[in-house]
Motif scaffolding. Structure first.
Motif, PDB file in Angstrom:
ATOM      1  N   THR A 138      -4.309  -0.515  -6.186  1.00  0.00           N
ATOM      2  CA  THR A 138      -4.843  -1.263  -5.046  1.00  0.00           C
ATOM      3  C   THR A 138      -3.712  -2.142  -4.545  1.00  0.00           C
ATOM      4  O   THR A 138      -2.817  -2.496  -5.308  1.00  0.00           O
ATOM      5  N   ALA A 139      -3.784  -2.505  -3.284  1.00  0.00           N
ATOM      6  CA  ALA A 139      -2.672  -3.267  -2.698  1.00  0.00           C
ATOM      7  C   ALA A 139      -3.183  -4.160  -1.597  1.00  0.00           C
ATOM      8  O   ALA A 139      -4.129  -3.824  -0.883  1.00  0.00           O
ATOM      9  N   THR A 140      -2.500  -5.311  -1.482  1.00  0.00           N
ATOM     10  CA  THR A 140      -2.816  -6.181  -0.354  1.00  0.00           C
ATOM     11  C   THR A 140      -1.531  -6.794   0.193  1.00  0.00           C
ATOM     12  O   THR A 140      -0.430  -6.374  -0.187  1.00  0.00           O
ATOM     13  N   THR A 200      -6.630   0.175  -0.274  1.00  0.00           N
ATOM     14  CA  THR A 200      -6.183  -1.063   0.342  1.00  0.00           C
ATOM     15  C   THR A 200      -7.185  -1.563   1.374  1.00  0.00           C
ATOM     16  O   THR A 200      -7.942  -0.754   1.890  1.00  0.00           O
ATOM     17  N   LEU A 201      -7.300  -2.851   1.640  1.00  0.00           N
ATOM     18  CA  LEU A 201      -6.660  -3.983   1.028  1.00  0.00           C
ATOM     19  C   LEU A 201      -7.554  -4.471  -0.103  1.00  0.00           C
ATOM     20  O   LEU A 201      -8.772  -4.554   0.068  1.00  0.00           O
ATOM     21  N   THR A 202      -6.907  -4.791  -1.181  1.00  0.00           N
ATOM     22  CA  THR A 202      -7.625  -5.216  -2.386  1.00  0.00           C
ATOM     23  C   THR A 202      -8.710  -6.243  -2.096  1.00  0.00           C
ATOM     24  O   THR A 202      -9.847  -6.104  -2.548  1.00  0.00           O
ATOM     25  N   GLN A 233      -3.744 -10.634  -4.471  1.00  0.00           N
ATOM     26  CA  GLN A 233      -3.990  -9.437  -5.293  1.00  0.00           C
ATOM     27  C   GLN A 233      -4.510  -9.873  -6.661  1.00  0.00           C
ATOM     28  O   GLN A 233      -5.565  -9.419  -7.115  1.00  0.00           O
ATOM     29  N   ALA A 260       0.838  -1.205   0.000  1.00  0.00           N
ATOM     30  CA  ALA A 260       0.000   0.000   0.000  1.00  0.00           C
ATOM     31  C   ALA A 260       0.871   1.252   0.000  1.00  0.00           C
ATOM     32  O   ALA A 260       0.565   2.257  -0.653  1.00  0.00           O
TER      33      ALA A 260
END
Lengths: 234, 234, 234, 234
Positions: free
Chosen positions: D198-200, D171-173, D206, D66
């Protein structure tokens, strides 16, 4: 109380007297909101004009005033059909073996429990009164409670139809119509309630409900006026 | 109409006359639902007892009758606090720069648009009237509309508190209290509305609203009776 | 990035390294939430085990893995019936002439538009696959989208049945089951997802979905283990 | 199983083989829905880019990926601001003394209970990471759960802003972004999810989450492509 009011009045010049605020309130009850009505963005909701409420003498839940508005409701329905304004019907009916009814509904005085013979054939099929029969393709929503939006996909249907305005007619004014009007208002719809195409079981409560709706939730007007507005903006 | 009724009557022996159904309806308006009330499953909702409505002379939206019920509301609040019945306050206030208000709200007659000087300090802070100040830890919900459940987490809060019954007091009876009662009913709550701890700006509409609520949505009782019921079941 | 991390590390003794947080995360994906499961508060949701997904070769939407779990789903259904745990079925089916479907659904790749012959008989009747036929009195919810709670009265039904826990089985794991699990979680339910009684069209996504659900939404366990837990607490 | 399949195949000429349906499914996972995107009907949702997830080393919930997308998210935010596309921020934060959190949240493995020192200062203030600070007048929604729509007025806000399309980044995806995407889809919005904004906490998840979203819920595209589409239709 009087002392407190007096005290406050002494301390402050800019102030609203009790008479001021009650006059403002009274006046607002007699007024109407004004917003633009576009026929191509409008749908007609025909609330619970079902046999249980409309068919003369059939059930203890019969609303004679509902039977009396049938002709005017029909005229409004026909007008909307001609103008391609979608007509959506609702009925209080069996949905999921009654397992989705609000938990305390059965305790309410309007169920006449112990006062009339139990008849499980009521509020099951949700048959719309024959003079107002839905046409092929018109949506009929069977609902488990008063409000037409709660636990039903009515809002999604209106979105898909591109409608941001609803006209409400049907019965009972201070139960299913009024609750539906409040729900439509909160969901951002422009709400129009027909004063002579809604009906309840007590003339004073008909008026009282319309006053409350008009002051804070909906434009309230007789059906002829609603048609005129639609006609003008069509 | 009369002919139709007569015709129907001839054809069928088991039937409800207009007089029958209106009598049943009238009687039901004077009755109350009965359901069990458990204090340990109950929460008190104090609706919109905020400065804008309660503080004498401050705004054109002042509801003098709301000021007059403060003492009784206070008594009910104090009783609930003593009995560990959660007290939850609501206020019509700024939430998200007013961007979440129902779309047609601004057009409603109860905004007194053009009739009173615009004052953007109203309905912003949602300050609860000082005699009823929430205590540390009591929930205060700032809401964008009449109903306390729509677009707010009130139902989740009540679930987490293990409550299936709500007592409603506050103002205005036929707007925020009545809408909240309808919403609580539909969500399966047992609803109790205090007849002498709710207030509006028109005595006839106070009565009319309570009649409708009592017949189909809620137990309606004076606060002393509500306390007695809680006491008995405590 | 590395510099920033190093800088932050220098300034502060108490800190989480990238390795720390990724290890914590990885570990959590392999764990399960723990909460008490009471059979008398539990319902079984059988998601979309309908002909379109289960009946071999019938539609392009057939999920072979769904056909393979039928026996285990049946065992779970039978167990629940014996223990009076309500079994509720859902199906993606016609509701309101499809007028309540989410607006962009038709554009989604999983509709195979232009790839398979249009067949309007699909997803209309919502017939549950014959080996899993609902019994008289069991609720079947026809739904317009993936999630079983949105625009349906499922939450009201569960409230009326006194259930605060749902077991989810059916298909597709990463569409209707996963969405329903998220919705149940947010509404405050304890959610249990059966790892070997859910099925999708890609084995990697089956695992991925279960990992995400287990870390943040639901207890995930094979059906034998779910039955054991119910048995122990029965 | 094999026998059943063979039997069905014999009886019917028009049929889909296991290979057919798995190929169709696999292909659909790699495709995107197509729908028209109008900048003047679009809003950007920046999901939970708050200190707890973004600020390096601060909490055990830090998502390093993220932190790595901040620059690209910033670019997207800046683009939207320039084009008058409303930017709405969310944060998982204290709302109503945490009393509105989903009931089983505290039991979930992603809370790291017993694994990290309890720190009640986390997820309370919902401070957006400083490089992405909301501007005066931009909406920030503090939410009690993963999804940005449940128990919040986000849908009302989008209606009032006249938006029917949302771009999701943050975040989180596979938790807050994915749940929000599902909710937006069901409410009829066109949903666009930024694959590189987007991020995880797990690269495989992801990808898995984006695959599921793309097949059934949302258009998934890198932020440069999203900007290009907005630019072209602006």
């Amino acid at each position: 109380m009087t002392e407190t009011l007096a005290g406050t009045a002494r301390r402050k010049s800019r102030r609203y007297s009790e008479r001021d605020v009650l006059q403002l309130a009274a006046k607002a009850y007699s007024e109407n909101p004004s917003f633009e009505v576009k026929p191509e963005r409008t749908a007609l909701l025909v609330i619970d004009m079902q046999d249980e409420f409309v068919k003369p003498h059939w059930t203890p839940f019969w609303v004679p005033a509902a039977t009396r508005i049938v002709k005017r409701v029909k005229r409004l329905v026909d007008y909307c059909r001609r103008k391609n304004i979608p007509v959506i019907f609702t009925a209080f009916a069996e949905t999921h073996s009654f397992l989705d009814r609000p938990r305390t509904g059965a305790f309410m005085p309007n169920r006449y429990k112990g006062k009339v013979p139990d008849d499980s054939s009521y509020f099951r099929d949700g048959r719309i009164w024959r003079e107002l029969s839905p046409r092929e393709g018109e949506v009929v929503i069977h609902k488990p409670s008063y409000g037409s939006f709660y636990d039903t996909p009515l809002e999604s249907i209106l979105k898909n139809l591109g409608r941001d305005t609803v006209i409400i007619c049907g019965t009972l004014t201070n139960f299913c119509c009024g609750t539906t009007a409040r729900q439509a208002y909160e969901r951002g719809f422009k709400v129009i309630v027909g004063s002579d195409v809604t009906a309840t079981d007590d003339p004073e409560l008909q008026e009282a409900e319309l006053k409350t709706l008009r002051k804070g939730f909906a434009m309230v007007a007789p059906s002829a006026r609603i048609i005129k507005v639609l006609e003008r903006n069509g």
